[in-house]
Design an enzyme around this catalytic site. Structure first.
Site, mmCIF file in Angstrom:
data_model
loop_
_atom_site.group_PDB
_atom_site.id
_atom_site.type_symbol
_atom_site.label_atom_id
_atom_site.label_comp_id
_atom_site.label_asym_id
_atom_site.label_seq_id
_atom_site.Cartn_x
_atom_site.Cartn_y
_atom_site.Cartn_z
ATOM 1 N N ARG A 29 -105.754 69.892 -26.196
ATOM 2 C CA ARG A 29 -106.652 68.715 -26.055
ATOM 3 C C ARG A 29 -106.375 67.619 -27.078
ATOM 4 N NH1 ARG A 29 -110.584 72.763 -25.109
ATOM 5 N NH2 ARG A 29 -110.825 73.052 -22.879
ATOM 6 N N LYS A 47 -100.344 53.708 -24.902
ATOM 7 C CA LYS A 47 -100.174 54.092 -23.498
ATOM 8 C C LYS A 47 -99.100 55.161 -23.457
ATOM 9 C CE LYS A 47 -101.329 50.119 -20.645
ATOM 10 N NZ LYS A 47 -100.778 49.206 -19.619
ATOM 11 N N GLU A 100 -89.183 42.138 -22.563
ATOM 12 C CA GLU A 100 -90.582 42.339 -22.999
ATOM 13 C C GLU A 100 -90.939 41.336 -24.102
ATOM 14 O OE1 GLU A 100 -92.498 44.454 -21.329
ATOM 15 O OE2 GLU A 100 -91.419 46.316 -20.863
ATOM 16 N N LYS A 112 -99.078 42.247 -29.948
ATOM 17 C CA LYS A 112 -99.544 43.456 -29.239
ATOM 18 C C LYS A 112 -100.722 44.086 -29.973
ATOM 19 C CE LYS A 112 -98.588 47.257 -26.362
ATOM 20 N NZ LYS A 112 -97.617 48.059 -25.626
ATOM 21 N N GLU A 136 -107.566 48.511 -21.538
ATOM 22 C CA GLU A 136 -107.148 47.592 -20.473
ATOM 23 C C GLU A 136 -108.245 47.297 -19.460
ATOM 24 O OE1 GLU A 136 -102.976 47.971 -19.337
ATOM 25 O OE2 GLU A 136 -103.544 47.362 -17.311
ATOM 26 N N ARG A 160 -105.768 43.011 -22.014
ATOM 27 C CA ARG A 160 -104.547 43.819 -22.132
ATOM 28 C C ARG A 160 -103.741 43.837 -20.837
ATOM 29 N NH1 ARG A 160 -103.519 49.775 -24.995
ATOM 30 N NH2 ARG A 160 -101.273 49.726 -24.589
ATOM 31 N N ASN A 212 -98.978 43.148 -18.520
ATOM 32 C CA ASN A 212 -98.253 43.624 -17.342
ATOM 33 C C ASN A 212 -97.571 42.503 -16.566
ATOM 34 O OD1 ASN A 212 -98.937 46.430 -17.540
ATOM 35 N ND2 ASN A 212 -101.028 45.822 -17.010
ATOM 36 N N HIS A 268 -94.699 43.219 -14.226
ATOM 37 C CA HIS A 268 -94.603 44.666 -14.034
ATOM 38 C C HIS A 268 -95.040 45.127 -12.646
ATOM 39 C CE1 HIS A 268 -93.898 44.602 -18.301
ATOM 40 N NE2 HIS A 268 -93.768 45.902 -18.370
ATOM 41 N N HIS A 327 -92.271 47.339 -11.415
ATOM 42 C CA HIS A 327 -92.460 48.772 -11.139
ATOM 43 C C HIS A 327 -92.089 49.097 -9.698
ATOM 44 C CE1 HIS A 327 -95.522 49.538 -14.655
ATOM 45 N NE2 HIS A 327 -94.270 49.503 -15.062
ATOM 46 N N HIS A 358 -85.818 49.456 -17.236
ATOM 47 C CA HIS A 358 -87.186 48.945 -17.117
ATOM 48 C C HIS A 358 -87.245 47.449 -17.456
ATOM 49 C CE1 HIS A 358 -91.527 48.682 -17.447
ATOM 50 N NE2 HIS A 358 -91.382 48.184 -18.659
HETATM 51 N N1 LIG Z 1 -96.144 52.809 -23.407
HETATM 52 C C1 LIG Z 1 -95.985 51.520 -23.243
HETATM 53 O O1 LIG Z 1 -96.848 50.717 -23.605
HETATM 54 C C2 LIG Z 1 -94.718 51.025 -22.637
HETATM 55 C C3 LIG Z 1 -94.393 49.660 -22.727
HETATM 56 C C4 LIG Z 1 -93.171 49.236 -22.212
HETATM 57 C C5 LIG Z 1 -92.310 50.157 -21.642
HETATM 58 N N2 LIG Z 1 -92.662 51.475 -21.556
HETATM 59 C C6 LIG Z 1 -91.752 52.472 -21.000
HETATM 60 O O2 LIG Z 1 -90.622 52.552 -21.848
HETATM 61 C C7 LIG Z 1 -89.508 53.012 -21.069
HETATM 62 C C8 LIG Z 1 -88.303 52.164 -21.406
HETATM 63 O O3 LIG Z 1 -88.004 52.318 -22.777
HETATM 64 P P1 LIG Z 1 -86.556 52.004 -23.348
HETATM 65 O O4 LIG Z 1 -86.095 50.710 -22.834
HETATM 66 O O5 LIG Z 1 -86.638 52.207 -24.807
HETATM 67 O O6 LIG Z 1 -85.648 53.096 -22.621
HETATM 68 P P2 LIG Z 1 -85.059 54.509 -23.084
HETATM 69 O O7 LIG Z 1 -86.038 55.273 -23.849
HETATM 70 O O8 LIG Z 1 -84.481 55.134 -21.864
HETATM 71 O O9 LIG Z 1 -83.857 54.094 -24.058
HETATM 72 C C9 LIG Z 1 -82.787 53.349 -23.543
HETATM 73 C C10 LIG Z 1 -81.436 54.041 -23.774
HETATM 74 O O10 LIG Z 1 -81.024 53.840 -25.123
HETATM 75 C C11 LIG Z 1 -80.735 55.107 -25.749
HETATM 76 N N3 LIG Z 1 -81.043 54.907 -27.153
HETATM 77 C C12 LIG Z 1 -82.279 54.888 -27.724
HETATM 78 N N4 LIG Z 1 -82.180 54.517 -29.005
HETATM 79 C C13 LIG Z 1 -80.872 54.320 -29.260
HETATM 80 C C14 LIG Z 1 -80.161 53.908 -30.419
HETATM 81 N N5 LIG Z 1 -80.786 53.575 -31.541
HETATM 82 N N6 LIG Z 1 -78.823 53.824 -30.333
HETATM 83 C C15 LIG Z 1 -78.182 54.106 -29.160
HETATM 84 N N7 LIG Z 1 -78.792 54.463 -28.040
HETATM 85 C C16 LIG Z 1 -80.138 54.567 -28.093
HETATM 86 C C17 LIG Z 1 -81.588 56.053 -24.991
HETATM 87 O O11 LIG Z 1 -81.129 57.393 -25.127
HETATM 88 C C18 LIG Z 1 -81.455 55.541 -23.565
HETATM 89 O O12 LIG Z 1 -80.233 55.946 -23.009
HETATM 90 C C19 LIG Z 1 -89.924 52.923 -19.628
HETATM 91 O O13 LIG Z 1 -90.187 54.218 -19.149
HETATM 92 C C20 LIG Z 1 -91.201 52.121 -19.655
HETATM 93 O O14 LIG Z 1 -92.084 52.463 -18.623
HETATM 94 C C21 LIG Z 1 -93.838 51.909 -22.052
HETATM 95 ZN ZN LIG Z 2 -92.801 47.153 -19.808
#
Ligand SMILES: NC(=O)c1ccc[n+]([C@@H]2O[C@H](COP(=O)([O-])OP(=O)(O)OC[C@H]3O[C@@H](n4cnc5c(N)ncnc54)[C@H](O)[C@@H]3O)[C@@H](O)[C@H]2O)c1
Ligand SMILES: [Zn+2]
Length: 363
Positions: free
Chosen positions: A118, A140, A182, A224, A234, A238, A242, A245, A249, A262
């Site tokens: 939990r 999130k 972003e 943020k 949200e 907030r 999006n 998005h 999405h 993404h």
């Molecule tokens: N929680 C939230 O508020 C929120 C906001 C925006 C996006 N997201 C989510 O985040 C995800 C996208 O995140 P992302 O763009 O970081 O993608 P990701 O986590 O897939 O990372 C991108 C790529 O870079 C590699 N990588 C990471 N750090 C590295 C580094 N320092 N050097 C070399 N390679 C590296 C990873 O292994 C991957 O292949 C999506 O699933 C999206 O829905 C969440």
């Molecule tokens: Zn996003």
């Protein structure tokens, strides 16, 4: 170094940002608890940074969980795998979960932390630009379902965010640009002068100039943190985060997770949102055109959605968007650069025009 605080009463926490922060155990130690440590990462990031990160927890028992890389693995199998490892090792409530990676690892680990026993403490160590400016902040967490992006999750805040900008040096250029989508989003929804500054400095930013990136991360975390403090769950402002998005999405889900990054789908989605904003009369053609040209020309991002998604497919996917209510899609649209609002009653014909505009988007 700079610190941005996310003010959420007794769940407030700091975002630490600095070059070389992973070597500064003293700064972050007060936020890392005392119990056993479980570091969740993936098979790309762990070989690069696991050993450095372990030094933050010197003298403590550490377990590593290494997930397969990529958005396609952001699912309940990953969550199950984490639960299995924690339960097999009899990890108790004093355990600290550490997310070492980009948004995918961060979202998965945060959800595991929210639900294991939990809720146990967790720390975000974001290693992509996207994660440092967006996903690691605000709580999130969650995973994808084959029928929809991020459909299973929880709001659950970390105990701190440790963003070491030096890890961005190993990030592929395509990933840097995806993160910049972003970044540009913050300018579009909240801060026209930031948007103009980004456009003016795009050459250096695209080349990951450290001073410029540091400024970018700071501004984004400040925006943020302010938005999340006002509306953690949200119910209002907030939702503006999006922008792009709802379209994005749908593109991610329709194309199969992992085909587009993404951030790339957010770039396309923001151009579609600007186009729709113009069609409903909220913004003029020149402003919409400028948004497309900054993304496409200044930052070299993809702005046109794939041509093989039908209008019916878009509508079906967008109706399961988390913002949709009573069978109506709610879009974040733009009144101007720096000013966004939600519109829940878009004329179907105008929406169809945007979905089929292709090369003519924002033109
Ligand atoms: N929680 C939230 O508020 C929120 C906001 C925006 C996006 N997201 C989510 O985040 C995800 C996208 O995140 P992302 O763009 O970081 O993608 P990701 O986590 O897939 O990372 C991108 C790529 O870079 C590699 N990588 C990471 N750090 C590295 C580094 N320092 N050097 C070399 N390679 C590296 C990873 O292994 C991957 O292949 C999506 O699933 C999206 O829905 C969440
Ligand atoms: Zn996003």
């Amino acid at each position: 170094m700079f610190t941005v605080n996310v003010e959420l009463g007794d769940r407030s926490y700091p975002i630490f940002v600095a070059e070389g922060l992973l070597n500064s155990a003293d700064v972050v130690a007060p936020y890392l608890g005392q119990g056993r440590v479980v570091i969740v990462s993936n098979d790309v990031v762990a070989p690069l940074y696991m050993e450095t990160v372990k030094q933050l927890f010197a003298g403590r028992e550490i377990m590593e969980i290494i997930l397969p890389d990529g958005e396609a693995h952001k699912n309940l199998d990953a969550i199950s795998h984490i639960y299995d490892s924690l339960l097999a090792g009899k990890y108790d409530r004093n355990t600290l979960l550490v997310a070492l990676g980009g948004g995918v690892v961060g979202d998965i680990t945060g959800f595991a932390a929210a639900t294991y026993l939990r809720g146990i403490n967790f720390v975000q160590i974001p290693t992509t630009l996207l994660a440092q400016v967006d996903s690691s902040v605000g709580g999130k967490t969650g995973v994808n379902h084959p029928l929809g992006k991020n459909m299973i999750g929880a709001f659950y805040q970390p105990s701190c965010v440790v963003a070491d900008t030096s890890v961005l040096k190993t990030l592929p250029q395509r990933e840097v640009k995806a993160g910049l989508a972003e970044v540009i989003k913050y300018g579009l929804i909240y801060d026209a002068s930031f948007f103009n500054w980004l456009a003016d400095n795009s050459d250096g930013i695209v080349l990951s100039d450290p001073a410029l990136l540091s400024q970018v991360i700071r501004t984004c975390c400040e925006i943020k943190a302010e938005i999340v403090a006002k509306d953690e769950k949200e119910s209002g402002i907030r939702a503006l985060l999006n922008l792009g998005h709802t379209f994005g999405h749908a593109i991610e889900t329709a194309s199969g997770y992992g085909t587009w990054l993404h951030g790339e789908t957010v770039s396309m989605g923001m151009v579609m949102a600007a186009d729709l904003s113009r069609r409903i009369g909220w913004m003029d053609r020149d402003t919409a055109g400028r948004i497309r040209s900054v993304l496409e020309e200044n930052f070299g991002m993809p702005v046109l959605p794939p041509a093989d998604i039908s209008v019916e497919q878009y509508i079906d996917l967008m109706l399961s968007d988390k913002k949709a209510e009573l069978g109506k899609i709610r879009f974040v649209l733009l009144k101007a650069i720096g000013e966004a609002a939600i519109e829940g009653d878009v004329d179907k014909m105008l929406l169809k025009e945007t979905l089929t505009a292709g090369e003519n988007l924002c033109r």
